[in-house]
Write a protein that holds these residues in place. Structure first.
Motif, mmCIF file in Angstrom:
data_model
loop_
_atom_site.group_PDB
_atom_site.id
_atom_site.type_symbol
_atom_site.label_atom_id
_atom_site.label_comp_id
_atom_site.label_asym_id
_atom_site.label_seq_id
_atom_site.Cartn_x
_atom_site.Cartn_y
_atom_site.Cartn_z
ATOM 1 N N TRP A 1 118.937 42.881 105.541
ATOM 2 C CA TRP A 1 118.725 41.926 104.416
ATOM 3 C C TRP A 1 120.087 41.325 104.165
ATOM 4 C CZ3 TRP A 1 116.213 39.622 100.329
ATOM 5 C CH2 TRP A 1 116.753 39.744 99.021
ATOM 6 N N ASN A 2 120.888 42.992 104.289
ATOM 7 C CA ASN A 2 122.924 42.484 103.671
ATOM 8 C C ASN A 2 123.714 41.563 104.404
ATOM 9 O OD1 ASN A 2 122.837 44.657 101.443
ATOM 10 N ND2 ASN A 2 123.402 45.987 103.278
ATOM 11 N N GLY A 3 122.611 42.108 105.718
ATOM 12 C CA GLY A 3 123.450 41.045 107.207
ATOM 13 C C GLY A 3 123.444 39.216 106.886
ATOM 14 N N LEU A 4 121.990 39.144 106.557
ATOM 15 C CA LEU A 4 122.053 38.124 106.091
ATOM 16 C C LEU A 4 122.300 37.536 104.842
ATOM 17 C CD1 LEU A 4 119.485 36.624 107.509
ATOM 18 C CD2 LEU A 4 117.942 36.645 105.747
ATOM 19 N N LEU A 5 122.842 38.163 103.649
ATOM 20 C CA LEU A 5 123.318 37.979 102.868
ATOM 21 C C LEU A 5 124.560 37.346 102.864
ATOM 22 C CD1 LEU A 5 121.924 40.363 99.885
ATOM 23 C CD2 LEU A 5 121.213 37.390 100.496
ATOM 24 N N VAL A 6 125.316 38.420 103.907
ATOM 25 C CA VAL A 6 127.179 38.301 104.477
ATOM 26 C C VAL A 6 126.667 36.973 105.270
ATOM 27 C CG1 VAL A 6 128.788 39.520 105.032
ATOM 28 C CG2 VAL A 6 127.268 40.925 103.153
ATOM 29 N N ALA A 7 126.246 36.806 106.439
ATOM 30 C CA ALA A 7 126.475 36.164 107.597
ATOM 31 C C ALA A 7 126.160 34.275 107.237
ATOM 32 C CB ALA A 7 125.728 37.138 108.105
ATOM 33 N N GLY A 8 124.215 35.279 107.119
ATOM 34 C CA GLY A 8 123.751 34.104 106.053
ATOM 35 C C GLY A 8 124.150 33.044 105.165
ATOM 36 N N LEU A 9 123.874 33.135 104.383
ATOM 37 C CA LEU A 9 124.532 33.320 102.480
ATOM 38 C C LEU A 9 125.517 33.482 102.350
ATOM 39 C CD1 LEU A 9 121.499 33.933 100.901
ATOM 40 C CD2 LEU A 9 121.739 31.897 101.244
ATOM 41 N N LYS A 10 127.115 33.448 103.250
ATOM 42 C CA LYS A 10 128.380 34.005 103.492
ATOM 43 C C LYS A 10 128.373 34.308 101.748
ATOM 44 C CE LYS A 10 129.608 30.547 106.759
ATOM 45 N NZ LYS A 10 128.056 31.871 107.626
ATOM 46 N N LEU A 11 127.667 35.143 100.718
ATOM 47 C CA LEU A 11 127.831 35.843 99.759
ATOM 48 C C LEU A 11 129.248 36.669 99.981
ATOM 49 C CD1 LEU A 11 125.018 36.875 98.080
ATOM 50 C CD2 LEU A 11 127.049 35.187 97.870
ATOM 51 N N GLN A 12 129.807 37.274 98.605
ATOM 52 C CA GLN A 12 131.016 38.336 99.248
ATOM 53 C C GLN A 12 129.841 39.655 99.762
ATOM 54 O OE1 GLN A 12 132.869 37.530 95.170
ATOM 55 N NE2 GLN A 12 134.298 37.705 96.106
ATOM 56 N N PRO A 13 130.832 40.275 100.808
ATOM 57 C CA PRO A 13 130.290 41.503 101.039
ATOM 58 C C PRO A 13 129.560 41.864 99.731
ATOM 59 C CG PRO A 13 132.126 40.864 102.242
ATOM 60 C CD PRO A 13 131.625 39.829 101.735
ATOM 61 N N ILE A 14 131.047 42.462 99.226
ATOM 62 C CA ILE A 14 130.207 43.065 98.101
ATOM 63 C C ILE A 14 129.697 42.832 96.605
ATOM 64 C CG2 ILE A 14 132.886 42.493 96.074
ATOM 65 C CD1 ILE A 14 133.265 45.239 95.553
ATOM 66 N N VAL A 15 129.084 41.807 96.698
ATOM 67 C CA VAL A 15 128.932 41.522 95.839
ATOM 68 C C VAL A 15 126.813 41.631 96.419
ATOM 69 C CG1 VAL A 15 127.163 39.421 94.185
ATOM 70 C CG2 VAL A 15 129.672 39.637 94.834
ATOM 71 N N ALA A 16 127.340 41.111 97.905
ATOM 72 C CA ALA A 16 126.421 40.850 98.815
ATOM 73 C C ALA A 16 125.079 42.227 98.341
ATOM 74 C CB ALA A 16 126.160 40.761 99.948
ATOM 75 N N THR A 17 126.135 43.158 98.357
ATOM 76 C CA THR A 17 125.698 45.182 99.118
ATOM 77 C C THR A 17 125.476 45.677 97.593
ATOM 78 O OG1 THR A 17 127.822 45.306 99.446
ATOM 79 C CG2 THR A 17 126.447 45.106 101.637
ATOM 80 N N LEU A 18 125.745 44.866 96.805
ATOM 81 C CA LEU A 18 125.851 45.863 95.044
ATOM 82 C C LEU A 18 124.283 45.201 94.592
ATOM 83 C CD1 LEU A 18 126.843 46.537 92.265
ATOM 84 C CD2 LEU A 18 127.235 44.277 91.540
ATOM 85 N N ILE A 19 123.617 43.547 95.563
ATOM 86 C CA ILE A 19 122.627 44.292 95.303
ATOM 87 C C ILE A 19 121.671 44.596 95.737
ATOM 88 C CG2 ILE A 19 120.290 42.433 95.698
ATOM 89 C CD1 ILE A 19 122.292 40.204 95.910
ATOM 90 N N LEU A 20 121.751 45.419 97.079
ATOM 91 C CA LEU A 20 120.596 46.304 97.628
ATOM 92 C C LEU A 20 120.910 48.502 96.547
ATOM 93 C CD1 LEU A 20 118.468 46.860 99.497
ATOM 94 C CD2 LEU A 20 120.629 48.139 101.561
ATOM 95 N N MET A 21 122.280 48.154 96.405
ATOM 96 C CA MET A 21 123.125 49.594 95.894
ATOM 97 C C MET A 21 122.058 49.454 94.022
ATOM 98 S SD MET A 21 126.476 50.406 94.702
ATOM 99 C CE MET A 21 126.967 52.121 94.240
ATOM 100 N N VAL A 22 121.937 48.179 93.664
ATOM 101 C CA VAL A 22 121.366 47.962 92.598
ATOM 102 C C VAL A 22 119.768 48.719 92.856
ATOM 103 C CG1 VAL A 22 120.937 47.654 90.214
ATOM 104 C CG2 VAL A 22 122.694 47.255 91.043
ATOM 105 N N GLY A 23 119.249 47.958 93.378
ATOM 106 C CA GLY A 23 117.858 47.116 93.691
ATOM 107 C C GLY A 23 116.869 48.400 94.560
ATOM 108 N N GLY A 24 117.942 48.936 95.577
ATOM 109 C CA GLY A 24 117.716 50.236 96.604
ATOM 110 C C GLY A 24 116.631 51.477 96.383
ATOM 111 N N ARG A 25 117.582 51.432 95.133
ATOM 112 C CA ARG A 25 117.672 52.535 94.693
ATOM 113 C C ARG A 25 116.473 52.371 93.876
ATOM 114 N NH1 ARG A 25 120.175 57.719 94.818
ATOM 115 N NH2 ARG A 25 122.618 57.171 95.543
ATOM 116 N N GLY A 26 116.220 51.856 93.428
ATOM 117 C CA GLY A 26 114.839 51.342 92.447
ATOM 118 C C GLY A 26 114.300 51.272 93.155
ATOM 119 N N LEU A 27 113.757 51.034 94.665
ATOM 120 C CA LEU A 27 112.765 50.726 95.576
ATOM 121 C C LEU A 27 112.545 52.223 95.856
ATOM 122 C CD1 LEU A 27 113.589 47.867 97.612
ATOM 123 C CD2 LEU A 27 111.686 47.781 95.863
#
Lengths: 356, 329
Positions: free
Chosen positions: A143-169
């Protein structure tokens, strides 16, 4: 603290013979810092280096530090590759929580009376549970890789999503509760012993050796470095930048996943809320301490492992000195500031200009 | 004949306009409040909206500061910790050192600005990554909290208590002084960003630092000011938080930096810098608050759904921003 100013000038000039070359080796500075900390411990803590053998296990402060640093070392190994490609992964802690809870929920442990003897059995075969937890970590990485390499999001933002959401999951999996594991074989990962040493250290050694082989004996290390130094140039030179970036994030999450299993097995429970909290920051700190440039390019796998050991030794020292453990954060912060400054060419220029 | 065509083209040009994502957020907010009103009785009252402001006043102030930092192309991870340190300093100075409240507030705000400014100077003059410097700043501030006290300190200063208890009557409900201060901060920040040379310099640096430098803009001064502003906002957020909670504690507002970043992103500001509106902080914060309120109103959903929904929203907004950015090129 000491590692910063040990070699101010030598690091600049590479081809000095003999001892000097030794000193300018990238791992020399973190090792010097570690040695300094150990020296402090030697003076402050009586019997710090004493190792005893009890019940065939090796006991002692050194083993304890190494054992406690194991999850951090794993996370730091993964983070090294990410940072080497100019990325950052702040979802490590969430992945730790997710893989830990996954394993804990699947294994659980119910008591069965067999021939009158109570024993605990796993809910599903442990191998499957571990595979599922590892798979979850891989998915996170993908998921992180897809966001960073695929969608070319900034790494810190891309992984922020999982940082917030992952703990919730993870909390969703455990229904907000702390899941306790009662299944004996699972504890081996985090607190078992093999040939007298903690089993977790063998895991770290295997991961480290495999990664080192992959990086230094194949072209992968070179490619990662190329992407870190200049992503565009690397792509134009024919490096498959996107695939490489994707791999790096999957690898980082995989390391975090194993670290999560280790933590979960060590504390015999999974706490979705607190497991691996701020581990990403410690991992980044370990990588920085190890001499990897945050700007990408130059990286040192061994340095990161030493960095993780430094952090754990620092924590141990602070406890041993009787200082409130909360001060740890202040010390860590000061160390980060100093290490960053020592990496800054502008800061070094302040000192180089003066004698001239 | 031509009228529909021009309307069509105008509609098509919409996503490309700078305020599009901000507009999406506002629509989302209205939709959420509307859905809440349909699903839960008593949700659609003006007091619920006022409560959003009261409960999230500190976050709004944080998000305003963060907005400037992100517009300039940086990031500030220390705001939550600086907020906690400010509550701690307030509590300690009031309860232990017995300083007068106005002096305490002034000193805390000044220290916050200085703290941010120092980080900004490190970032600018030594070319350090904003991410790592503010991360260390976060550790330092949280650590300093515990150096003051490991326990939570309760505040019983009359001014702070009055600020906490006062309800300013408005048509349709009441609002706290803290929320009013936050709105005032927002208004000043919008003026700063839109109508001053400083604001233009912030946008310029976020767009392209090299160009900003070549245009002769004061890059160094602006960048240090931006971080000082963020530090100031964080400490003001701390004062508001102290009004709200009437205590100082090192564990206050854990993860608030992430909420502030999320609010700014959801508010339509591009994380790469140079693109977005400070006003987006308000809609972003209100959306985050509305999610929490909706989950609280539902009662059957657990608190961790907040995290999952915020993560999902972040994802959607990042992807939308990305796709919009891609179509523009």
């Amino acid at each position: 603290m000491s590692g910063v100013s040990v070699l101010p000038a030598n690091a600049e000039h590479g081809n000095k013979p003999g001892v000097l070359r030794w000193l300018t080796h990238p791992v020399a500075r973190p090792l010097a810092a570690l040695a300094f900390l150990l020296l402090v411990d030697l003076m402050l803590v009586p019997g710090f280096f004493k190792l005893t053998i009890k019940d065939g296990h090796l006991y002692g402060s050194l083993v304890d530090i190494a054992n406690r640093a194991a999850p951090l070392m794993l996370a730091a190994i993964g983070m090294t590759l990410v940072i080497a490609t100019r990325g950052i992964d702040i979802s490590v802690g969430a992945v730790v929580a997710l893989s830990g809870t996954m394993a804990a929920v699947l294994i659980g442990g119910t008591m069965v009376i067999q021939n009158g003897v109570p024993s605990y059995v796993s809910r599903i075969p442990m191998g499957w549970a571990l595979a599922a937890a590892f798979g979850a970590a891989l998915l996170c990485g993908a998921w992180n890789g897809l966001l960073v390499a695929g969608l070319k999001l900034q790494p810190i933002v891309a992984t922020l999503i999982l940082m917030v959401g992952g703990r919730g999951l993870a909390q969703l999996l455990t229904d907000g509760q702390i899941v306790t594991v009662y299944y004996q074989p699972f504890f081996f990962i985090g607190s078992g012993y093999l040939f007298g040493l903690p089993f977790s250290l063998y895991i770290v050694a295997v991961v480290f050796a495999a990664t080192a082989l992959l990086l230094y004996k194949t072209a992968l290390g070179l490619f990662i470095q190329a992407v870190g130094v200049n992503p565009v140039a690397a792509r134009l030179a024919g490096v498959r930048t996107a695939a490489l970036t994707f791999f790096v994030y999957v690898f980082c999450s995989a390391c975090a996943g194993v670290a999560g299993l280790m933590i979960c097995s060590n504390i015999k429970s999974a706490d979705a809320n607190n497991a691996g909290l701020l581990l990403e920051l410690d991992a980044i700190l370990a990588v920085t301490l190890g001499g990897t440039l945050l700007a990408g390019g130059r990286f040192s796998l061994a340095g990161s492992v030493v960095g993780a050991l430094i952090i754990q030794t620092l924590t141990y020292t602070i406890y041993a000195m009787g200082v409130p453990p909360e001060v740890n954060m202040v010390v860590k912060a000061v160390v980060v500031f100093l290490v960053c400054l020592s990496q800054s060419p502008q800061f070094r220029a302040l000192f180089v200009r003066r004698p001239a | 004949m031509s009228a529909p065509v021009s309307t069509m083209s105008r509609v098509r040009a919409w996503p490309a306009s700078p305020y599009f994502t901000s507009l999406v957020t506002v629509v989302l907010l209205i939709a959420m409040l509307g859905a809440g009103g349909v699903a839960y009785r008593g949700f659609l009252s003006s007091q619920v909206v006022f409560n959003l402001l009261i409960d999230n006043a500190f976050l709004l102030v944080l998000a305003v500061g963060m907005g400037f930092v992100i517009l300039s192309g940086g990031i500030d991870l220390s705001v939550g910790a600086v907020l906690a340190l400010s509550t701690m300093l307030c509590a300690w100075l009031l309860q232990v050192a017995h300083w007068p409240a106005p002096a305490v507030i002034a000193l805390v705000l000044l220290l916050g600005a200085a703290y941010g400014g120092a980080m900004g100077a490190l970032i600018h003059y030594f070319r350090l990554q904003a991410f790592i410097v503010t991360l260390a700043g976060m550790f330092l501030a949280r650590g300093l909290c515990y150096l003051i006290s490991v326990e939570s300190i309760t505040i019983d200063n009359p001014l702070f208590v009055a600020m906490s208890r006062t309800q300013l009557m408005l048509p349709g409900g009441f609002i706290s002084p803290g929320a009013l201060i936050a709105l005032a901060v927002l208004a000043v920040a919008i003026w700063l960003a839109q109508y001053t040379a400083f604001g233009r310099a912030v946008y310029a640096i976020g767009g392209n630092e090299q160009s900003a430098l070549m245009m002769g803009l004061p890059v160094a001064r602006t960048r240090v000011t931006v971080y000082a502003l963020s530090g100031f906002c964080a400490s003001l957020g701390g004062v508001l938080f102290a009004f709200y909670m009437l205590s100082g504690y090192g564990l206050h507002a854990q993860g608030a930096e992430l909420d502030a970043i999320a609010a700014v992103v959801i508010g339509g500001t591009l994380l790469a810098g140079g693109y977005g509106y400070i006003a987006g902080a308000l809609s972003g914060v209100l959306v985050l608050g509305a999610i929490q309120t909706l989950i609280a109103f539902d009662g059957t959903l657990s608190s961790w759904w907040t995290k999952i929904v915020i993560g999902a929203l972040l994802f959607i907004f990042c992807v939308v921003q990305r796709l919009l950015g891609a179509t523009k090129k």
